[in-house]
Design an enzyme around this catalytic site. Structure first.
Site, PDB file in Angstrom:
ATOM      1  N   SER A 169      72.525 -18.671   0.502  1.00  0.00           N
ATOM      2  CA  SER A 169      73.119 -17.590  -0.284  1.00  0.00           C
ATOM      3  C   SER A 169      74.364 -17.035   0.422  1.00  0.00           C
ATOM      4  O   SER A 169      75.357 -17.720   0.546  1.00  0.00           O
ATOM      5  CB  SER A 169      72.080 -16.503  -0.559  1.00  0.00           C
ATOM      6  OG  SER A 169      72.302 -15.892  -1.805  1.00  0.00           O
ATOM      7  N   LYS A 210      74.358   6.299 -16.762  1.00  0.00           N
ATOM      8  CA  LYS A 210      74.502   6.928 -15.456  1.00  0.00           C
ATOM      9  C   LYS A 210      73.199   6.782 -14.665  1.00  0.00           C
ATOM     10  O   LYS A 210      72.116   7.093 -15.159  1.00  0.00           O
ATOM     11  CB  LYS A 210      74.858   8.416 -15.618  1.00  0.00           C
ATOM     12  CG  LYS A 210      74.997   9.160 -14.307  1.00  0.00           C
ATOM     13  CD  LYS A 210      76.126   8.596 -13.472  1.00  0.00           C
ATOM     14  CE  LYS A 210      76.276   9.379 -12.171  1.00  0.00           C
ATOM     15  NZ  LYS A 210      77.299   8.782 -11.292  1.00  0.00           N
TER      16      LYS A 210
END
Length: 312
Positions: A121, A173
Site C-alpha cells: 500500500s 458536516k
C-alpha cells in the site's frame, strides 16, 4: 607576612586560572555536543557515498523524515540513494509526501528501493518513487487501494441509554458520524473521496511501472502479492536484496559497487502523541511488545489511508 601587593597578584593569577578553566569547559562541552549531534548523515558531507534511508512502520510523512530527504536531495556528496522499506503503509497524504520527496531526489541522483518483509500500500507508493525496485521472493507487497474507515457505536450508545444531539450547518458536516448509522448520502460522499485517491494511486502505478491503466485496475483489487508474483505482474524489477540494488547502480548508473554506504537517519521527535506516548512506545519496545506498540500507533491514524491491515 604577605603584602597587599602580593595578595592582588595572587587574586589576578587565580582569576586568570579560573577563566582558562571556564573556557576549557565550554570548549569541551561544545565538542561533546558536536559529537552527539553529528551522526553519519552529518559527517557524510565530507565524502562521496551512497545514502541508505529506512522507511519503517507507519508512513505519515512526518516532518523529520521529510527534512532528512530534503537534506539528501541537497547534498553534493550523495551519489545515489538506497531506500529500505518495511512498511504496511499509512496515510494517503503522508505517502504522497514521501513519494514527492523521493522523486525530487531522483531528479539529480539515482534512487533504488529494496523491499524487506512488507512494502504494501503506502509502502508500495514509496517503492514506485524509486528508479528501480528490488524485493525478496517472499516480500509482501501490492495492496494497491485506498480505505476510509471509521467507528460506529450507535448500538452501544442505545444500550447505555445515551443519545448524541447534533446541531450542524449541513447534512454532510462531520459525516460519517460514529454516533449513528451512516446515511446513504454520507456513504456516497465518502466513496467519492476514496475513488479520487484511488485513481491517483493507480495513475502513479501505471506511470511509474509503465503499465496500461486497465491492467493496473485488474491488479489493484486490494490484494497483496509475494515478490515473485509482483515481478511476474511487472510491479517490481528484480528479486534479491541490497546486493542486487548495488549491482544495478553500478551497471545502469555507473556508481562503483565498492562505494561507501552511509545510513542517513531522521532525528526522533516526540510525534503527535507527545512525551507520554513516546515514553509508552519505548516501554513496549523494551518489553518486546512491538506489536502492541504498532497497534497503538494505528489508532492514531485518521483520514484516507493506504494501509495493508495484515500486520494489525
Amino acid at each position: 607576612m604577605i603584602s597587599e601587593a602580593e595578595l592582588i597578584v595572587d587574586r589576578r593569577r587565580l582569576r586568570r586560572s579560573l577563566t582558562l578553566w571556564r573556557v576549557a569547559a565550554i570548549v569541551l562541552a561544545a565538542a561533546a555536543l558536536i559529537v552527539l549531534l553529528w551522526t553519519p548523515a552529518n559527517l557524510a558531507g565530507y565524502e562521496n557515498h551512497i545514502a541508505r534511508v529506512r522507511i519503517d512502520g507507519l508512513i505519515t510523512g512526518d516532518r523529520d523524515t521529510l527534512k532528512l530527504l530534503d537534506g539528501i536531495a541537497e547534498s553534493k556528496r550523495v551519489q545515489a540513494v538506497i531506500v529500505r522499506i518495511d512498511s504496511p503503509g499509512g496515510t494517503t497524504s503522508g505517502s504522497e509526501a514521501i513519494y514527492e520527496s523521493l522523486r525530487k531526489i531522483a531528479k539529480t541522483k539515482p534512487v533504488v528501493a529494496v523491499m524487506d518483509t512488507v512494502a504494501a500500500s503506502g509502502g508500495y507508493i514509496t517503492a514506485i518513487a524509486a528508479d528501480h525496485i528490488v524485493a525478496r521472493g517472499n516480500t509482501i507487497t501490492g495492496s494497491i487501494g485506498v480505505i476510509f474507515s471509521f467507528p460506529e457505536f450507535s448500538r452501544l450508545l442505545d444500550t447505555l441509554g445515551i443519545r448524541m444531539e447534533e446541531i450542524k450547518s449541513g447534512d454532510l458536516k462531520a459525516e460519517p458520524s460514529p454516533y449513528k448509522p451512516v446515511t446513504e448520502k454520507a456513504r456516497a460522499a465518502s466513496m467519492l473521496l476514496v475513488e479520487d485517491a484511488f485513481n491517483w494511486f493507480i495513475g502513479l502505478v501505471a506511470e511509474r511501472r509503465k503499465l496500461p491503466l486497465d491492467r493496473v485496475r485488474v491488479l489493484a483489487d486490494g490484494r497483496v502479492y509475494t515478490g515473485r508474483q509482483a515481478l511476474a505482474a511487472g510491479l517490481i524489477d528484480a528479486l534479491g536484496g541490497e546486493e542486487v540494488a548495488i549491482a544495478w547502480l553500478e551497471k545502469d548508473r555507473g556508481i562503483p559497487a565498492n562505494s561507501e554506504i552511509l545510513d542517513w537517519k531522521a532525528s526522533e521527535g516526540l510525534g503527535v502523541g507527545g512525551l507520554g506516548f513516546a515514553m509508552g512506545s519505548g516501554f513496549l519496545r523494551a518489553l518486546g511488545l512491538d506489536g502492541l506498540d504498532q497497534a497503538s500507533q494505528r489508532v492514531k491514524l485518521d483520514g484516507l489511508l493506504v494501509l495493508w491491515h495484515g500486520r494489525w
